[in-house]
Design a protein around this motif. Structure first.
Motif, mmCIF file in Angstrom:
data_model
loop_
_atom_site.group_PDB
_atom_site.id
_atom_site.type_symbol
_atom_site.label_atom_id
_atom_site.label_comp_id
_atom_site.label_asym_id
_atom_site.label_seq_id
_atom_site.Cartn_x
_atom_site.Cartn_y
_atom_site.Cartn_z
ATOM 1 N N ASP A 285 0.855 -1.182 0.000
ATOM 2 C CA ASP A 285 0.000 0.000 0.000
ATOM 3 C C ASP A 285 0.896 1.237 0.000
ATOM 4 N N LEU A 286 1.232 1.713 -1.185
ATOM 5 C CA LEU A 286 2.157 2.832 -1.301
ATOM 6 C C LEU A 286 1.583 4.123 -0.712
ATOM 7 N N GLU A 287 0.260 4.278 -0.777
ATOM 8 C CA GLU A 287 -0.355 5.471 -0.182
ATOM 9 C C GLU A 287 -0.135 5.483 1.331
ATOM 10 N N GLU A 288 -0.265 4.318 1.944
ATOM 11 C CA GLU A 288 -0.040 4.229 3.389
ATOM 12 C C GLU A 288 1.424 4.518 3.722
ATOM 13 N N LEU A 289 2.329 3.932 2.946
ATOM 14 C CA LEU A 289 3.757 4.149 3.188
ATOM 15 C C LEU A 289 4.131 5.616 3.013
ATOM 16 N N ALA A 290 3.542 6.255 2.011
ATOM 17 C CA ALA A 290 3.819 7.667 1.779
ATOM 18 C C ALA A 290 3.276 8.522 2.915
ATOM 19 N N GLU A 291 2.144 8.124 3.464
ATOM 20 C CA GLU A 291 1.532 8.886 4.553
ATOM 21 C C GLU A 291 2.361 8.799 5.829
ATOM 22 N N VAL A 292 2.822 7.591 6.178
ATOM 23 C CA VAL A 292 3.549 7.425 7.446
ATOM 24 C C VAL A 292 4.991 7.923 7.340
ATOM 25 N N SER A 293 5.487 8.138 6.131
ATOM 26 C CA SER A 293 6.865 8.617 5.958
ATOM 27 C C SER A 293 6.911 10.121 5.725
ATOM 28 N N ARG A 294 5.933 10.816 6.224
ATOM 29 C CA ARG A 294 5.895 12.264 6.063
ATOM 30 C C ARG A 294 7.141 12.917 6.647
#
Length: 493
Positions: A408-417
């Motif tokens: 889930d790249l969207e999730e990974l992008a969100e948590v790696s803010r």
């Protein structure tokens, strides 16, 4: 106008003293001897070791190489090879000043050759100073054809020109030796011969540690995000073609990339060369300033070499470290001269050298460097936004053969803010190590765990990053199309 034409023009105009900056004594001797015949003057040269060659037309003292010209009625072309080492002597300076009008009246020309400008201020105005550029393609082509006569294989005109272009940036002697080297190995193919010359050129030019050559291994597709910067570069993809000159466009000068560490500034520099299919050369400002040689003269020689190698992309990483302190009270006059010469070259260079400079600390940059005209554009590279973080993760996962279909790249992008591009790459690498230890493939849990246990630069340098954003807001162009991160920061502050 080539330098030899400039010299002829100055001689015909009546300049009695000329100073040529170049280490190529033999190349200069050949050209000046030819020129002496054109302007109908007797030619002789002098060096501290050999004295006069040939003997001058009047009685001469080898310890006073200019003195015989006082009584010599035949217009003479005198070339002095080691004379710059004597020119700080009071007697020599006064001799040059007092004899100048007499030299001009008698039609004599004195040419001093030296690898650097070493003129005392007392006689600087007496000389016409010219820098002799490295051999161009036409000169190198003549050299190669002379060597090619000893090849056992037939040489086509097309291959000869390729070899001449491959040797650009070398002195005539260096190129001649490189060409002779390939004649010794008759088993090499033409492609191998070209690579041999290029490898020899890289070895010679990298010897002092100031220049470093890179193979064009990256392209714009290797950058995640930075859409505005990519668009700007794509618009200039054909900027070095003759069609651009016919259209009325000047050759682009370069760009300055300001921004957070690890956000892709250096990678962008390398991608420019790959996208434009140009050579990439890195200038090490630390080696330039602290390499043990005179920085000002080293810079002059380096920039002459780069112009001879053009067209190319010149990469100057963390340029603020090279000019740190140039605006302070403790700055030396040499520092100021180095900065002044570099700034003048940036603005007025005539050869197609596209300069990509990067900087992390804008407060250490001299204000003169940021003035319009030095660079075509100044870009601010911020922390990647959510879409850019997805792109960066995808690039690094794909590069290492990790399928993203189950992630889930969207999730990974969100948590790696607030992670930088370099930190996201390290997240992928650390997750691979974690999975490798279990002898399994990378999972979502590996990536989430690595992100959550990492401490991004933003946490330790938040104040500096915010200050940099504030400075760049109205002074630099955003490298990314999406400015939501900046907008969010403004709302929170």
């Amino acid at each position: 106008m080539k330098v030899w034409q400039q010299i002829e023009t100055k001689i015909r105009a009546g300049h009695p003293y000329i100073y040529l900056v170049s280490p190529e004594e033999e190349r200069i001797r050949v050209e000046l001897q030819r020129l002496a015949g054109v302007v109908r003057k007797y030619f002789t040269r002098w060096s501290a070791y050999n004295g006069f060659e040939p003997e001058p037309p009047a009685s001469a003292d080898a310890d006073n190489p200019i003195g015989f010209l006082e009584t010599c009625s035949q217009p003479t072309f005198l070339v002095l090879h080691d004379f710059h080492l004597r020119m700080r002597e009071e007697w020599t300076m006064r001799q040059l000043i007092d004899l100048r009008s007499q030299m001009r009246r008698l039609g004599h020309v004195v040419v001093v050759t030296a690898p650097r400008v070493a003129l005392p201020v007392e006689v600087q105005k007496q000389f016409a100073i010219l820098e002799v550029p490295l051999p161009d393609v036409d000169e190198l082509l003549v050299l190669y054809k002379q060597v090619a006569r000893y090849r056992t294989k037939e040489t086509t005109p097309e291959f000869a020109e390729i070899m001449a272009r491959a040797a650009k940036g070398l002195t005539a002697e260096e190129a001649n030796l490189a060409f002779r080297q390939i004649t010794l190995n008759t088993e090499q193919t033409e492609s191998e011969e070209i690579r041999t010359v290029i490898a020899e050129k890289r070895r010679l030019l990298e010897a002092d540690g100031v220049l470093e050559f890179f193979d064009p291994e990256y392209n714009l597709e290797d950058i995640g995000g930075l859409a505005a910067l990519k668009s700007w570069l794509q618009e200039r993809s054909k900027a070095f073609d003759e069609s651009a000159r016919a259209f009325g466009l000047p050759e682009p000068k370069g760009m300055l990339l300001l921004g957070v560490q690890g956000c892709g500034k250096s990678l962008s520099a390398r991608c420019v060369a790959g996208h434009w299919n140009l050579p990439l050369v890195r200038l090490d400002m630390g080696a330039l300033r602290f390499g043990g040689k005179a920085p000002e003269e080293t810079l002059r020689q380096t920039l002459r070499t780069l112009e001879a190698l053009s067209p190319l992309v010149l990469w100057i990483d963390e340029i603020e470290k090279g000019f740190a302190g140039t605006g302070g009270e403790s700055v030396t006059s040499e520092d100021q001269r180095v900065l002044g010469y570099f700034l003048t070259w940036l603005q007025e260079k005539e050869q197609p050298v596209f300069v990509v400079s990067t900087a992390n600390d804008v407060s250490k940059l001299p204000p003169e460097l940021l003035r319009k005209g030095r660079f075509d554009e100044i870009f601010f590279v911020d922390l990647p936004d959510e879409q850019e973080r997805r792109d960066i993760l995808t690039i690094h996962l794909d590069k290492r053969g990790v399928s993203t279909s189950d992630l889930d790249l969207e999730e990974l992008a969100e948590v790696s803010r607030n992670f930088t591009g370099a930190e996201l790459e390290q997240v992928v690498i650390d997750s691979l190590y974690r999975a490798f230890g279990r002898n399994q493939g990378v999972t979502r849990e590996d990536l989430i765990h690595t992100i959550q246990t990492s401490v991004p630069l933003y946490r330790t340098s938040e104040e500096q990053i915010k200050a940099l954003r504030d400075w760049c807001q109205d002074r630099a162009r955003q490298a990314s199309q999406d400015t939501s991160l900046m907008d969010l920061f403004q709302k929170e502050s």
